[in-house]
Design an enzyme around this catalytic site. Structure first.
Site, short mmCIF file in Angstrom:
data_model
loop_
_atom_site.label_atom_id
_atom_site.label_comp_id
_atom_site.label_asym_id
_atom_site.label_seq_id
_atom_site.Cartn_x
_atom_site.Cartn_y
_atom_site.Cartn_z
N ASP A 42 -7.42 -10.65 -8.38
CA ASP A 42 -8.71 -11.12 -8.92
C ASP A 42 -9.17 -10.20 -10.05
O ASP A 42 -10.20 -10.44 -10.68
CB ASP A 42 -9.77 -11.30 -7.83
CG ASP A 42 -10.06 -10.02 -7.08
OD1 ASP A 42 -9.42 -8.99 -7.35
OD2 ASP A 42 -10.93 -10.05 -6.19
N SER A 43 -8.34 -9.18 -10.36
CA SER A 43 -8.55 -8.39 -11.58
C SER A 43 -8.39 -9.29 -12.80
O SER A 43 -8.73 -8.89 -13.92
CB SER A 43 -7.58 -7.21 -11.65
OG SER A 43 -6.25 -7.64 -11.42
N ASP A 81 -4.85 -13.14 -4.67
CA ASP A 81 -6.11 -12.63 -4.12
C ASP A 81 -7.02 -13.78 -3.76
O ASP A 81 -7.25 -14.68 -4.59
CB ASP A 81 -6.84 -11.79 -5.18
CG ASP A 81 -6.66 -10.31 -4.97
OD1 ASP A 81 -6.48 -9.88 -3.81
OD2 ASP A 81 -6.69 -9.57 -5.97
N LYS A 111 -4.11 -12.34 -0.29
CA LYS A 111 -4.61 -10.98 -0.04
C LYS A 111 -6.12 -11.03 0.12
O LYS A 111 -6.80 -11.73 -0.63
CB LYS A 111 -4.22 -10.05 -1.19
CG LYS A 111 -4.79 -8.64 -1.07
CD LYS A 111 -4.07 -7.65 -1.95
CE LYS A 111 -4.56 -7.57 -3.37
NZ LYS A 111 -6.01 -7.24 -3.52
N GLU A 113 -9.66 -8.48 0.95
CA GLU A 113 -10.17 -7.12 0.98
C GLU A 113 -11.02 -6.89 2.23
O GLU A 113 -11.94 -7.68 2.49
CB GLU A 113 -11.04 -6.85 -0.26
CG GLU A 113 -10.27 -6.92 -1.56
CD GLU A 113 -11.13 -6.60 -2.78
OE1 GLU A 113 -12.31 -6.21 -2.61
OE2 GLU A 113 -10.61 -6.75 -3.90
N GLU A 180 -5.98 1.31 -1.97
CA GLU A 180 -6.43 1.59 -3.34
C GLU A 180 -7.31 2.83 -3.40
O GLU A 180 -8.30 2.95 -2.66
CB GLU A 180 -7.19 0.36 -3.90
CG GLU A 180 -7.66 0.58 -5.33
CD GLU A 180 -8.05 -0.70 -6.07
OE1 GLU A 180 -7.84 -1.80 -5.52
OE2 GLU A 180 -8.56 -0.59 -7.20
O1 KIV Z 1 -6.90 -7.52 -8.22
C1 KIV Z 1 -6.02 -6.64 -8.33
O2 KIV Z 1 -5.44 -6.42 -9.40
C2 KIV Z 1 -5.71 -5.84 -7.16
C3 KIV Z 1 -4.78 -4.69 -7.36
C4 KIV Z 1 -5.42 -3.60 -8.11
C5 KIV Z 1 -4.23 -4.21 -6.08
O3 KIV Z 1 -6.20 -6.09 -6.12
#
Ligand code: KIV
Length: 265
Positions: A42-43, A81, A111, A113, A180
């Site tokens: 989600d980056s 994510d 994924k 969090e 992280e």
């Molecule tokens: O969203 C992302 O890029 C991440 C990584 C930094 C692990 O969760």
């Protein structure tokens, strides 16, 4: 690449290389270059959309980006994510959104969090047949709670909670856990603590004692020169190359040097 192979790699002492990816073209290059896992992080909210935080990106937007990455991946596993708001409201909504991710994007896993607080949702998603990658330490979807992107779990109480959460995620069946921005020694302890469940750890800013590493592709390619935390290594300097190419193109257009006769029909 399968979850079983990821677990096996860690058991064999083979390091796992994960990289974020948000589009077909770069995903294809990374896949051909041999990366093990492509993470549609989600980056994308920051890197692709230019937002300050990961919070605004939606499930629909993540699905749209993931489709391109899935089309590119011949070898790598594709993990996506679950964005902020797609799994925190209820277990039912978490499972529904995880299933949407798989059905509509073709991803291999999701994924999420967090630790104990989202454990019931993680268990339900895994029961529905969707593999889950955990994410502990600095969890950017909680940036407003943390008050920034600083190092997490420096104090013993937070470190103990992180160890506890990691054991719960591994026991619940997560096939790996991203750690992280936590001290390297703690990441090593977590890696040892979850090894009995064959649950590899993938670090970002978590030292070299994890089973694998992940970086944001645009950061490690040196496309994003405004961001250089201690943990980041530039493996290329593409920002300079892109800017030089664009300058050269602009100059060639303005001087009528491009296109020449060989480039014309
Ligand atoms: O969203 C992302 O890029 C991440 C990584 C930094 C692990 O969760």
């Amino acid at each position: 690449m399968t979850t079983a192979r990821i677990r096996q790699m860690a058991a064999n002492g083979e390091k796992i290389a994960m990289l974020t990816s948000y589009d077909y073209t770069l995903a294809r290059l990374a896949d051909e270059a041999g990366v093990d896992v492509l993470l549609v992080g989600d980056s994308a909210s920051n890197v692709v959309c230019g937002n300050q935080y990961t919070l605004p990106i939606t499930t629909d937007e993540m699905i749209f980006l993931t489709r391109g990455v899935v089309r590119a991946a011949q070898h790598a596993m594709v993990v996506v994510d679950m964005p902020f708001g797609s799994y925190q409201v209820s277990e039912e909504e978490a499972v529904r959104n995880a299933i949407r991710m798989v059905k509509e994007s073709g991803c291999d896993a999701v994924k999420l969090e967090g630790g104990e607080e989202i454990l019931p949702s993680i268990k339900h998603i895994i029961s529905a047949g969707v593999p889950v990658c955990g994410h502990l330490g600095l969890t950017p979807q909680s940036v407003n709670q943390f008050g920034g992107y600083g190092l997490r779990a420096k104090e013993e109480a937070e470190a103990e909670k992180l160890l506890h959460d990691a054991r719960l995620l591994a026991e619940a069946g997560c096939f790996c856990i991203v750690l992280e921005k936590i001290p390297a020694e703690l990441a090593r302890r977590v890696t040892e603590a979850v090894a009995p469940w064959h649950c590899p750890t993938i670090g970002i800013g978590a030292g070299n004692g994890t089973n694998g590493q992940v970086l944001v592709m645009h950061d490690m390619l040196g496309l994003n020169t405004g961001f250089k935390p201690k943990f980041l290594r530039y493996f290329a300097h593409l920002a300079e190359e892109v800017q030089q190419a664009v300058k050269a193109y602009t100059e060639a257009v303005k001087t009528a040097d491009f296109p020449n006769t060989e480039e014309s029909y």
